[in-house]
Design a protein around this motif. Sequence first.
Motif, PDB file in Angstrom:
ATOM      1  N   ILE A   6       0.865  -1.183   0.000  1.00  0.00           N
ATOM      2  CA  ILE A   6       0.000   0.000   0.000  1.00  0.00           C
ATOM      3  C   ILE A   6       0.899   1.229   0.000  1.00  0.00           C
ATOM      4  N   GLY A   7       0.907   1.956  -1.075  1.00  0.00           N
ATOM      5  CA  GLY A   7       1.792   3.109  -1.212  1.00  0.00           C
ATOM      6  C   GLY A   7       2.830   2.828  -2.278  1.00  0.00           C
ATOM      7  N   ALA A   8       2.759   3.559  -3.398  1.00  0.00           N
ATOM      8  CA  ALA A   8       3.654   3.287  -4.521  1.00  0.00           C
ATOM      9  C   ALA A   8       4.639   4.435  -4.738  1.00  0.00           C
ATOM     10  N   GLY A   9       4.968   5.126  -3.659  1.00  0.00           N
ATOM     11  CA  GLY A   9       5.924   6.230  -3.740  1.00  0.00           C
ATOM     12  C   GLY A   9       7.360   5.726  -3.636  1.00  0.00           C
ATOM     13  N   ARG A  10       8.264   6.623  -3.266  1.00  0.00           N
ATOM     14  CA  ARG A  10       9.679   6.287  -3.211  1.00  0.00           C
ATOM     15  C   ARG A  10       9.954   5.102  -2.285  1.00  0.00           C
ATOM     16  N   ILE A  11       9.406   5.165  -1.085  1.00  0.00           N
ATOM     17  CA  ILE A  11       9.704   4.089  -0.128  1.00  0.00           C
ATOM     18  C   ILE A  11       8.968   2.806  -0.509  1.00  0.00           C
ATOM     19  N   VAL A  31      -1.325  -0.872  -4.178  1.00  0.00           N
ATOM     20  CA  VAL A  31      -2.416   0.070  -3.954  1.00  0.00           C
ATOM     21  C   VAL A  31      -1.831   1.463  -3.828  1.00  0.00           C
ATOM     22  N   ASP A  32      -2.481   2.445  -4.423  1.00  0.00           N
ATOM     23  CA  ASP A  32      -2.046   3.821  -4.189  1.00  0.00           C
ATOM     24  C   ASP A  32      -3.231   4.754  -4.426  1.00  0.00           C
ATOM     25  N   ALA A  33      -3.228   5.874  -3.724  1.00  0.00           N
ATOM     26  CA  ALA A  33      -4.281   6.868  -3.897  1.00  0.00           C
ATOM     27  C   ALA A  33      -4.304   7.359  -5.351  1.00  0.00           C
ATOM     28  N   ASP A  53     -10.020  -1.545  -0.791  1.00  0.00           N
ATOM     29  CA  ASP A  53     -11.072  -2.388  -0.196  1.00  0.00           C
ATOM     30  C   ASP A  53     -10.937  -3.834  -0.662  1.00  0.00           C
ATOM     31  N   ASP A  54     -10.710  -3.956  -1.946  1.00  0.00           N
ATOM     32  CA  ASP A  54     -10.417  -5.238  -2.565  1.00  0.00           C
ATOM     33  C   ASP A  54      -9.379  -6.048  -1.806  1.00  0.00           C
TER      34      ASP A  54
END
Lengths: 328, 328, 328, 328
Positions: A6-11, A31-33, A53-54
């Motif tokens: 969850i979170g597809a940024g740098r980290i 998952v990412d916003a 949610d999935d």
Amino acid sequence: MKLALIGAGRIGRVHALSIAAHPEVTLAAVVDAYPEAAETLARDFGSRARDIDDVFEDPEIDAVLIASSTATHIDYLERAASAGKAMLCEKPIALDLAASRATAERVAQSLCALAFNRRHDPQFSALKDQLGQGRIGKLETLAITSRDPEPPPLEYVKGSGGLFRDMMIHDFDMARWLLDEPIVSVYASGSCLVDPAIGEAGDVDSAVVVMKTASGRLCTISNSRRAVYGYDQRIEAFGSEGMLQAQNECDTRLKFVGKQGQLEEAPRWFFLERYAEAYRRELDDFYQSWREGRAPRAGITDGVEALRLAEAADISRREGRTVYVEEV
Amino acid sequence: MKLALIGAGRIGRVHALSIAAHPEVTLAAVVDAYPEAAETLARDFGSRARDIDDVFEDPEIDAVLIASSTATHIDYLERAASAGKAMLCEKPIALDLAASRATAERVAQSLCALAFNRRHDPQFSALKDQLGQGRIGKLETLAITSRDPEPPPLEYVKGSGGLFRDMMIHDFDMARWLLDEPIVSVYASGSCLVDPAIGEAGDVDSAVVVMKTASGRLCTISNSRRAVYGYDQRIEAFGSEGMLQAQNECDTRLKFVGKQGQLEEAPRWFFLERYAEAYRRELDDFYQSWREGRAPRAGITDGVEALRLAEAADISRREGRTVYVEEV
Amino acid sequence: MKLALIGAGRIGRVHALSIAAHPEVTLAAVVDAYPEAAETLARDFGSRARDIDDVFEDPEIDAVLIASSTATHIDYLERAASAGKAMLCEKPIALDLAASRATAERVAQSLCALAFNRRHDPQFSALKDQLGQGRIGKLETLAITSRDPEPPPLEYVKGSGGLFRDMMIHDFDMARWLLDEPIVSVYASGSCLVDPAIGEAGDVDSAVVVMKTASGRLCTISNSRRAVYGYDQRIEAFGSEGMLQAQNECDTRLKFVGKQGQLEEAPRWFFLERYAEAYRRELDDFYQSWREGRAPRAGITDGVEALRLAEAADISRREGRTVYVEEV
Amino acid sequence: MKLALIGAGRIGRVHALSIAAHPEVTLAAVVDAYPEAAETLARDFGSRARDIDDVFEDPEIDAVLIASSTATHIDYLERAASAGKAMLCEKPIALDLAASRATAERVAQSLCALAFNRRHDPQFSALKDQLGQGRIGKLETLAITSRDPEPPPLEYVKGSGGLFRDMMIHDFDMARWLLDEPIVSVYASGSCLVDPAIGEAGDVDSAVVVMKTASGRLCTISNSRRAVYGYDQRIEAFGSEGMLQAQNECDTRLKFVGKQGQLEEAPRWFFLERYAEAYRRELDDFYQSWREGRAPRAGITDGVEALRLAEAADISRREGRTVYVEEV
């Protein structure tokens, strides 16, 4: 282990690399916003972008790695716990201590590892092991130096909760882990020496903290948001039988000797290079905890306790006095 | 320069060696409360034992080096000033700040050097020079580590005025010299970790101090009365363009590589070996000041100001708060 | 000991400094082919210039230190021996092996020390001691690196007897001393890489030698007439239980860490700085030998044997083959 | 790239690890004279064991990695070339120089990389780059130290072709690569100091070689079959503007300072740890050469030329003379 990131940024990308390299962990979802961000990362690592949610509803997903923005951590932790997922969460849990505590209580029955990556660094692990083996006798003084190569963007600083919660949090955790007994008091002093804009935003960019443990051990932490030579990550443990020093690491040991002197490489530039192996080991520790049903090397209460020290440091800096941890 | 040495103890003997090696300074007299001690040292260095009054009255004596017990310093300084002698006085001036200040005022017209030997150390001098040349840009953080190999006898500790006045006084002076701007606040924390008897005597044997300067520079000092590997004397100066590290010195650079690892020598054991060259340069600086009519590298007001920081540290440790130097 | 210094050039001045610093040795006379040179040095060190015959005839003179040009050594050694003086002679005895051997035989009954200063260096002495104590088990391979900062004037090179006799002679002696068993064979290879004029003068400025001892120990020596970073003086001894490395020495251990890397000082620039302590200890060893009637650390036969290895190396280089020491 | 691994022994397994980690290379088959060995390795890495003929006939196989016993190399190289496969072959090509040359000619039209893994080491690569950039001006002297932690089994030694062909072959290649001009002469000296059984088998276990290039550059290589402290892999390049030193690498930079001195880790124990990254880069270089149709970093003629220097060294050691490479 089928894991959703969850979170597809740098980290998030850092963790994706570790997942790809782990023989037993599969990146089952990203998952990412921002859906495009999720899709890009999913494509790069042969996974697929999915809805949050999935992911929580999918019984095939064993675990989630929460690397989204700090503001989302509490919500995702609690939902993941309810959904029976194992969790590895980036630090900090939240910027608010009371809320962090409440969440920690709510997820207490789940496997919830906190991403204090430095505990997994081979050198710091070896230091910890040698302290445990009595290499330096009784530990008396601990000195942690931690400097970033460059300050983060000002916008980031403004939402970070301040140097103590955002940057020194790692050092508070390291101190707790190495001192190996309750820290009873905290004193903090800080200045804005690197960038006046950081000061105008109400934060400091250079800080020193002194802490004392129950038996009187002394610990200093020194932070700066900028070190032109790279990522300065050192620890010195002093005790009754000697001293252990974790030194900065370089890419190679090539040395040049010329008119101007004897020159070795600068330390590695930033956390990606410096802690690449730590990230891999962190994931493996999470996987092993899940497989063996044991506690991870760093858990959610470690996140709460580190945040508590950050809070104490903040009060101390404002009030110019020793703050007792029990006050916080 | 005809010089009388007052005090024939351990430190007196260190100075006698420097005097013997200096081509322009003659050891014209040795004075000690124990006449035999004065005679022994005088004989060893081809001088003669004399009475204190004699020395002050003798117009042939140009200068006195005061290395007697701390309690005698004020009296000897004032008498030497009245007698028109140049003075090089061991630290501290006295344990009492007010009395030290009064004496400093009374001898203000005389040449009065204070024996902060570390300012004369080649390595620390080079560090100071490079700071002045802007090698690390603007200085931001200074970290001084200073550990003795072994605690002094308990009797000595009891009369020493405590760790801050007796041991850390050198580091306060080094901090003032290197920071190169007014220190405005002091925080101190200490513990008794080495020998409980030191704690029972009301002192600490391990201490950490944090200070801040007018422009916000941060300085830490870490002291211990015992380091099993030798005399640990290091300074780290961090700034906008890099870092300077004064490292421990060893007798030789011989390295052994064997099954257990790569082994270099332990640091030099104590101040006699570590600062031998500093003592020689200190005497020469005193001689050159006298000959050229200039100020010495460290003068009596430096002694007063270092004592002031020690006093502030003592208050801070007792009250658990930041002490502003102007309070003291 | 009343000592006459023969030779008031650069190396004579080095010795004069050691004599001035020694409490038991007096510089009783200075002799030089150029009377003004002798007078200048004598004045600087509070001695007096005298005639060579005078010195040999004066029964008050206990010893002579021969630091005049190589061509005069044999004559002065033999006259000094006849006159009953103790001798400390600069290397080499002569450029001719047979003549050196004959002189060594003629002065065999006298105390005749040879100025292989490096044997007195604290670091190399410690290395020798540790070899003797079995620190690395059985010695197997020795590697000596020896590079001057700059080539000497071409005129000097022409009269020097060549790199092997003039420069590597020190390394041959060091090898003999550390290997501690007969060297049986020598191979040498050399090039002119620094200054073509040295090649035109028939010499090399870069050379490598391989030697083997009776039990099969291997030794390499690497020389260059120019190293831009200073005087490069290192020894590596490898054995069955580990390795000892004598590393280059610097004035201070101050380290700068900046954008370009981690920078320590260049090695000391030349032999005056690097071997200052060795020269002092060499004189003291000579004095103690004289006082105690024992052999000096390096005697005249050591000079003969080092020259023999230089001769073997010269033959090897010309003939491109292993030369057995017994051939020479 | 679909790659077949020929040879499932220790070194085969090292390569299998690199293949598994490479995103573009697939381990399509494993071949071994012992079918069980091939099957075990194939199972561990998700591949399958196949017959050698099968592999050469299969048009799907793009490349072979030859890591079988030395005696098989020539046959496999020639068959692979005929079958149109790209080849990465372990060193040496063969123990016989003439046969190696003939094979090199026969496969000259194919992509044939030779596994001189050290050329791919990050530190040695950086050294090579800096030499190319003129960091030390003109290269004058090269010194390679290469010591194994322990001798191989005696049976291995007997079939290895001797220290020069089996062990120093890597150093000959490194010397050729770094010296960057023709080596014209070789001198070798060796001893049996580690294990007398090696001497009885007609080999040496300790050796030193001196080589000279066309322009007069000097190169030394020092080998030992045993170093108790680990795998000793160092290179020193000296030139007109300074020196570059590739130093030994350790797992961590943790330092212990105690009564006995300042202790850092021993060098990495053996080639698997020391050159893990080099093996990965070697495979990638092979892959990139294949994809881009360019020459690999080390090709089959490099294998021939290194073997030629080994042959020259063998002759030199037996005859005690300089051997000119053109003789061989």
